[in-house]
Write a protein that holds these residues in place. Structure first.
Motif, PDB file in Angstrom:
ATOM      1  N   TRP A 176       1.048   4.222  17.363  1.00 50.80           N
ATOM      2  CA  TRP A 176       1.375   2.818  17.673  1.00 50.80           C
ATOM      3  C   TRP A 176       0.365   2.321  18.692  1.00 50.80           C
ATOM      4  CZ3 TRP A 176       3.573  -0.193  14.571  1.00 50.80           C
ATOM      5  CH2 TRP A 176       4.079  -1.428  14.960  1.00 50.80           C
ATOM      6  N   GLY A 177      -0.592   1.579  18.228  1.00 52.72           N
ATOM      7  CA  GLY A 177      -1.700   1.116  19.068  1.00 52.72           C
ATOM      8  C   GLY A 177      -2.990   1.703  18.519  1.00 52.72           C
ATOM      9  N   LYS A 178      -3.982   0.813  18.341  1.00 54.04           N
ATOM     10  CA  LYS A 178      -5.254   1.309  17.810  1.00 54.04           C
ATOM     11  C   LYS A 178      -6.438   0.599  18.440  1.00 54.04           C
ATOM     12  CE  LYS A 178      -4.510  -1.444  13.646  1.00 54.04           C
ATOM     13  NZ  LYS A 178      -4.534  -1.484  12.188  1.00 54.04           N
ATOM     14  N   LYS A 179      -7.593   1.293  18.362  1.00 55.03           N
ATOM     15  CA  LYS A 179      -8.844   0.700  18.833  1.00 55.03           C
ATOM     16  C   LYS A 179      -9.567   0.133  17.618  1.00 55.03           C
ATOM     17  CE  LYS A 179      -9.035   4.471  22.114  1.00 55.03           C
ATOM     18  NZ  LYS A 179      -9.552   5.807  22.254  1.00 55.03           N
ATOM     19  N   LYS A 180     -10.803  -0.281  17.853  1.00 55.97           N
ATOM     20  CA  LYS A 180     -11.617  -0.833  16.768  1.00 55.97           C
ATOM     21  C   LYS A 180     -11.748   0.186  15.621  1.00 55.97           C
ATOM     22  CE  LYS A 180     -16.139  -3.021  16.461  1.00 55.97           C
ATOM     23  NZ  LYS A 180     -16.935  -1.960  15.851  1.00 55.97           N
ATOM     24  N   ASP A 181     -11.925  -0.296  14.421  1.00 57.14           N
ATOM     25  CA  ASP A 181     -12.149   0.545  13.236  1.00 57.14           C
ATOM     26  C   ASP A 181     -11.041   1.559  12.988  1.00 57.14           C
ATOM     27  OD1 ASP A 181     -14.532  -0.773  12.774  1.00 57.14           O
ATOM     28  OD2 ASP A 181     -15.697   0.660  13.966  1.00 57.14           O
ATOM     29  N   GLN A 182      -9.825   1.152  13.242  1.00 60.58           N
ATOM     30  CA  GLN A 182      -8.674   1.994  12.903  1.00 60.58           C
ATOM     31  C   GLN A 182      -8.710   3.344  13.610  1.00 60.58           C
ATOM     32  OE1 GLN A 182      -6.697  -0.443  11.240  1.00 60.58           O
ATOM     33  NE2 GLN A 182      -6.268   1.106   9.720  1.00 60.58           N
ATOM     34  N   ILE A 183      -9.185   3.352  14.837  1.00 60.05           N
ATOM     35  CA  ILE A 183      -9.149   4.573  15.652  1.00 60.05           C
ATOM     36  C   ILE A 183      -7.851   4.518  16.464  1.00 60.05           C
ATOM     37  CG2 ILE A 183     -10.271   5.814  17.569  1.00 60.05           C
ATOM     38  CD1 ILE A 183     -11.809   5.950  14.894  1.00 60.05           C
ATOM     39  N   PRO A 184      -7.015   5.570  16.343  1.00 57.57           N
ATOM     40  CA  PRO A 184      -5.699   5.494  16.994  1.00 57.57           C
ATOM     41  C   PRO A 184      -5.807   5.642  18.505  1.00 57.57           C
ATOM     42  CG  PRO A 184      -6.043   7.683  16.103  1.00 57.57           C
ATOM     43  CD  PRO A 184      -7.239   6.874  15.684  1.00 57.57           C
ATOM     44  N   GLU A 185      -4.920   4.993  19.218  1.00 55.11           N
ATOM     45  CA  GLU A 185      -4.873   5.136  20.679  1.00 55.11           C
ATOM     46  C   GLU A 185      -4.277   6.484  21.072  1.00 55.11           C
ATOM     47  OE1 GLU A 185      -5.987   3.450  23.152  1.00 55.11           O
ATOM     48  OE2 GLU A 185      -6.082   1.314  22.663  1.00 55.11           O
ATOM     49  N   ASN A 186      -3.448   7.047  20.181  1.00 54.99           N
ATOM     50  CA  ASN A 186      -2.854   8.350  20.507  1.00 54.99           C
ATOM     51  C   ASN A 186      -2.717   9.176  19.225  1.00 54.99           C
ATOM     52  OD1 ASN A 186      -0.213   6.336  20.387  1.00 54.99           O
ATOM     53  ND2 ASN A 186       0.186   8.319  19.449  1.00 54.99           N
ATOM     54  N   PRO A 187      -2.658  10.498  19.380  1.00 56.62           N
ATOM     55  CA  PRO A 187      -2.483  11.331  18.190  1.00 56.62           C
ATOM     56  C   PRO A 187      -1.059  11.225  17.663  1.00 56.62           C
ATOM     57  CG  PRO A 187      -2.480  12.685  20.168  1.00 56.62           C
ATOM     58  CD  PRO A 187      -2.761  11.285  20.621  1.00 56.62           C
ATOM     59  N   SER A 188      -0.898  11.471  16.372  1.00 56.50           N
ATOM     60  CA  SER A 188       0.425  11.430  15.736  1.00 56.50           C
ATOM     61  C   SER A 188       0.549  12.620  14.786  1.00 56.50           C
ATOM     62  CB  SER A 188       0.589  10.115  14.962  1.00 56.50           C
ATOM     63  OG  SER A 188      -0.441   9.961  14.000  1.00 56.50           O
ATOM     64  N   ILE A 189       1.793  12.900  14.415  1.00 57.31           N
ATOM     65  CA  ILE A 189       2.032  13.991  13.454  1.00 57.31           C
ATOM     66  C   ILE A 189       3.147  13.545  12.516  1.00 57.31           C
ATOM     67  CG2 ILE A 189       3.679  15.189  15.001  1.00 57.31           C
ATOM     68  CD1 ILE A 189       2.577  17.843  13.845  1.00 57.31           C
ATOM     69  N   SER A 190       3.032  13.904  11.243  1.00 53.12           N
ATOM     70  CA  SER A 190       4.050  13.458  10.275  1.00 53.12           C
ATOM     71  C   SER A 190       4.401  14.546   9.281  1.00 53.12           C
ATOM     72  CB  SER A 190       3.551  12.227   9.515  1.00 53.12           C
ATOM     73  OG  SER A 190       2.274  12.462   8.982  1.00 53.12           O
ATOM     74  N   PHE A 191       5.592  14.409   8.733  1.00 50.28           N
ATOM     75  CA  PHE A 191       6.003  15.154   7.556  1.00 50.28           C
ATOM     76  C   PHE A 191       5.502  14.345   6.356  1.00 50.28           C
ATOM     77  CE2 PHE A 191      10.228  16.979   9.433  1.00 50.28           C
ATOM     78  CZ  PHE A 191       9.620  18.202   9.698  1.00 50.28           C
ATOM     79  N   THR A 192       4.856  15.013   5.446  1.00 56.17           N
ATOM     80  CA  THR A 192       4.517  14.374   4.177  1.00 56.17           C
ATOM     81  C   THR A 192       5.778  14.371   3.325  1.00 56.17           C
ATOM     82  OG1 THR A 192       2.305  15.281   4.367  1.00 56.17           O
ATOM     83  CG2 THR A 192       2.979  14.558   2.168  1.00 56.17           C
ATOM     84  N   LEU A 193       6.032  13.276   2.615  1.00 53.08           N
ATOM     85  CA  LEU A 193       7.227  13.232   1.765  1.00 53.08           C
ATOM     86  C   LEU A 193       6.900  13.725   0.358  1.00 53.08           C
ATOM     87  CD1 LEU A 193       8.963   9.977   3.028  1.00 53.08           C
ATOM     88  CD2 LEU A 193       9.318  12.346   3.723  1.00 53.08           C
ATOM     89  N   ASN A 194       7.924  13.897  -0.434  1.00 53.40           N
ATOM     90  CA  ASN A 194       7.728  14.467  -1.760  1.00 53.40           C
ATOM     91  C   ASN A 194       7.927  13.451  -2.878  1.00 53.40           C
ATOM     92  OD1 ASN A 194       7.253  17.066  -3.151  1.00 53.40           O
ATOM     93  ND2 ASN A 194       9.199  16.507  -4.131  1.00 53.40           N
ATOM     94  N   ASP A 195       9.020  12.702  -2.806  1.00 55.34           N
ATOM     95  CA  ASP A 195       9.395  11.853  -3.948  1.00 55.34           C
ATOM     96  C   ASP A 195       8.977  10.402  -3.813  1.00 55.34           C
ATOM     97  OD1 ASP A 195      10.556  14.051  -5.134  1.00 55.34           O
ATOM     98  OD2 ASP A 195      12.488  13.718  -4.148  1.00 55.34           O
ATOM     99  N   CYS A 196       8.878   9.908  -2.584  1.00 49.78           N
ATOM    100  CA  CYS A 196       8.433   8.525  -2.393  1.00 49.78           C
ATOM    101  C   CYS A 196       6.924   8.500  -2.538  1.00 49.78           C
ATOM    102  CB  CYS A 196       8.795   8.026  -0.996  1.00 49.78           C
ATOM    103  SG  CYS A 196      10.539   7.692  -0.814  1.00 49.78           S
ATOM    104  N   LYS A 197       6.440   8.036  -3.658  1.00 51.26           N
ATOM    105  CA  LYS A 197       4.991   8.053  -3.833  1.00 51.26           C
ATOM    106  C   LYS A 197       4.480   6.907  -4.689  1.00 51.26           C
ATOM    107  CE  LYS A 197       5.545  11.613  -7.290  1.00 51.26           C
ATOM    108  NZ  LYS A 197       5.592  13.012  -7.560  1.00 51.26           N
ATOM    109  N   THR A 198       3.174   6.732  -4.623  1.00 52.07           N
ATOM    110  CA  THR A 198       2.482   5.720  -5.428  1.00 52.07           C
ATOM    111  C   THR A 198       1.563   6.424  -6.410  1.00 52.07           C
ATOM    112  OG1 THR A 198       2.464   4.137  -3.601  1.00 52.07           O
ATOM    113  CG2 THR A 198       0.838   3.785  -5.325  1.00 52.07           C
ATOM    114  N   THR A 199       1.594   6.005  -7.660  1.00 51.80           N
ATOM    115  CA  THR A 199       0.613   6.508  -8.623  1.00 51.80           C
ATOM    116  C   THR A 199      -0.360   5.385  -8.931  1.00 51.80           C
ATOM    117  OG1 THR A 199       2.179   8.061  -9.558  1.00 51.80           O
ATOM    118  CG2 THR A 199       0.306   7.481 -10.946  1.00 51.80           C
ATOM    119  N   THR A 200      -1.639   5.701  -8.821  1.00 51.07           N
ATOM    120  CA  THR A 200      -2.672   4.695  -9.082  1.00 51.07           C
ATOM    121  C   THR A 200      -3.623   5.196 -10.163  1.00 51.07           C
ATOM    122  OG1 THR A 200      -2.523   3.798  -6.853  1.00 51.07           O
ATOM    123  CG2 THR A 200      -4.580   3.393  -8.028  1.00 51.07           C
ATOM    124  N   ILE A 201      -3.820   4.359 -11.163  1.00 51.44           N
ATOM    125  CA  ILE A 201      -4.827   4.636 -12.193  1.00 51.44           C
ATOM    126  C   ILE A 201      -5.991   3.697 -11.902  1.00 51.44           C
ATOM    127  CG2 ILE A 201      -5.334   4.630 -14.674  1.00 51.44           C
ATOM    128  CD1 ILE A 201      -2.285   4.719 -15.158  1.00 51.44           C
TER     129      ILE A 201
END
Ligand code: DP6
Length: 360
Positions: free
Chosen positions: A34-59
């Motif tokens: 939550w908070g970023k610098k120029k060019d999408q550089i984060p102000e702080n590190p973050s960690i996440s769980f990747t989900l399994n079923d909520c997804k996007t398929t792109t062709i």
């Protein structure tokens, strides 16, 4: 690594047309970006769980075009042409063109579908931007004659996805992803997400995430605006320090499997995120009365049953209910009996930790 490492050498293969497909999941942050610098550089590190079923398929279908002056693409969601998605993708293409110099040589057809309803209040930017980034890196792989390692492929996809939407860089792989430089996490960096490199206790394997859809409407304040409000925020520096500290604590929690410490950290992160929104200027609230009802019910249930259930929130009113796999039966029962009534039209999505994007 630096940005320069993602600028390719000459493309030696010539391809007139082709088609690639990727499915990429959403993710839920435990320590929030939550908070970023120029060019999408984060102000702080973050960690996440990747989900399994909520997804996007792109062709992504591509065909060579004559004129290389501009980007050319069409976007479809569930088969319907979506011209209102184009400005965001145009901005993304502009940001990444230097790293994918073939972009103006082709016309692209981007066909995308989500497993979750578009109007669910679940952000599709992480899964959508990561799926598109993966497709584009796949196209590049076909244009390059040199060997591209899987590691570099994922790094570049994450790097590009980040330029589309910060949290999207954590959706390429699973099951725990760190993004942003943290002194005690080897390999962590601001440019792309990495797999969490240390020991994770069995307690966190197959962790469950049931997403309670409290409000399916469009958010009143976008994440991008919210991030920007951190610039002049009185508590910003303390918050960034806190995120570093929380990630540090999480390293030992993930190793020991201490679920009580995990709960305290994750719930505090969620409420801190929303506290930042409430103390921004202008201030705003994304939680709804039912968000708070659910949080209170979870606290009561936890106290009465000794369950290790907890909640987290993203930038919206929906509640992510997190719990260990071995509690699935009683927790789903509790959700059905006591929480579904607070969800819009009784809707919720049962998901769990996943292992990243897949091509087909
Ligand atoms: C609250 O990644 O959506 O979900 O980089 O502007 O696209 P942009 O923002 P975005 O922000 C997500 C913030 C969050 C916390 C998190 O996922 O870490």
């Amino acid at each position: 690594m630096t940005e320069q490492d993602f600028i390719p050498k000459a493309y030696l293969n010539s391809i007139d047309q082709g088609r690639v497909t990727w499915s990429s999941p959403s993710n839920i942050a435990l320590v929030k970006y939550w908070g970023k610098k120029k060019d999408q550089i984060p102000e702080n590190p973050s960690i996440s769980f990747t989900l399994n079923d909520c997804k996007t398929t792109t062709i992504l279908s591509f065909s060579k075009k004559e004129n290389n002056d501009d980007f050319s693409f069409d976007v479809y969601l569930d088969g319907d042409k979506k011209d209102d998605f184009k400005p965001k993708i145009e901005t993304f293409f502009k940001r990444i063109e230097v790293y994918l110099p073939f972009l103006k040589n082709y016309h692209f057809k981007i066909e995308t579908t989500n497993t979750f309803p578009h109007s669910s209040g679940i952000a599709s930017s992480a899964s959508g931007m990561s799926a598109l980034a993966l497709c584009l890196v796949s196209v590049e792989k076909e244009l390059i004659t040199d060997f591209v390692s899987n590691e570099f492929f994922n790094q570049k996809a994450s790097f590009l996805a980040r330029l589309g939407s910060g949290s999207a860089c954590r959706s390429i792989e699973g099951d725990l992803i760190v993004w942003g430089k943290h002194n005690n996490i080897k390999g962590s960096n601001d440019l792309f997400g990495i797999k969490y490199p240390y020991k994770v206790h069995e307690n966190f394997k197959n962790y469950q995430d049931t997403i309670l859809l409290v409000d399916k409407g469009e958010k009143q304040v976008s994440s991008t605006i919210g991030h920007n409000l951190m610039y002049a925020h009185s508590f910003a520096q303390e918050r960034f320090k806190q995120a570093h500290g929380n990630l540090n604590t999480l390293i030992s929690v993930l190793e020991s499997g201490d679920l009580d410490a995990f709960i305290a950290l994750v719930e505090s992160e969620a409420l801190t995120l929303h506290a930042m929104m409430m103390t921004s200027m202008p201030y705003y609230i994304l939680m709804k009365p039912n968000t708070l009802e659910i949080i209170n019910k979870i606290w009561i249930f936890r106290k009465q049953s000794g369950s290790k259930i907890c909640f987290t929130l993203d930038a919206g009113a929906n509640v992510h209910v997190l719990y260990p796999e071995n509690e699935q039966g009683p927790v789903i029962e509790f959700i059905k009996n006591e929480l579904v009534g607070y969800c819009q039209n009784g809707h919720y999505i049962s998901d769990r930790i996943g292992f990243g994007a897949q091509s087909s």
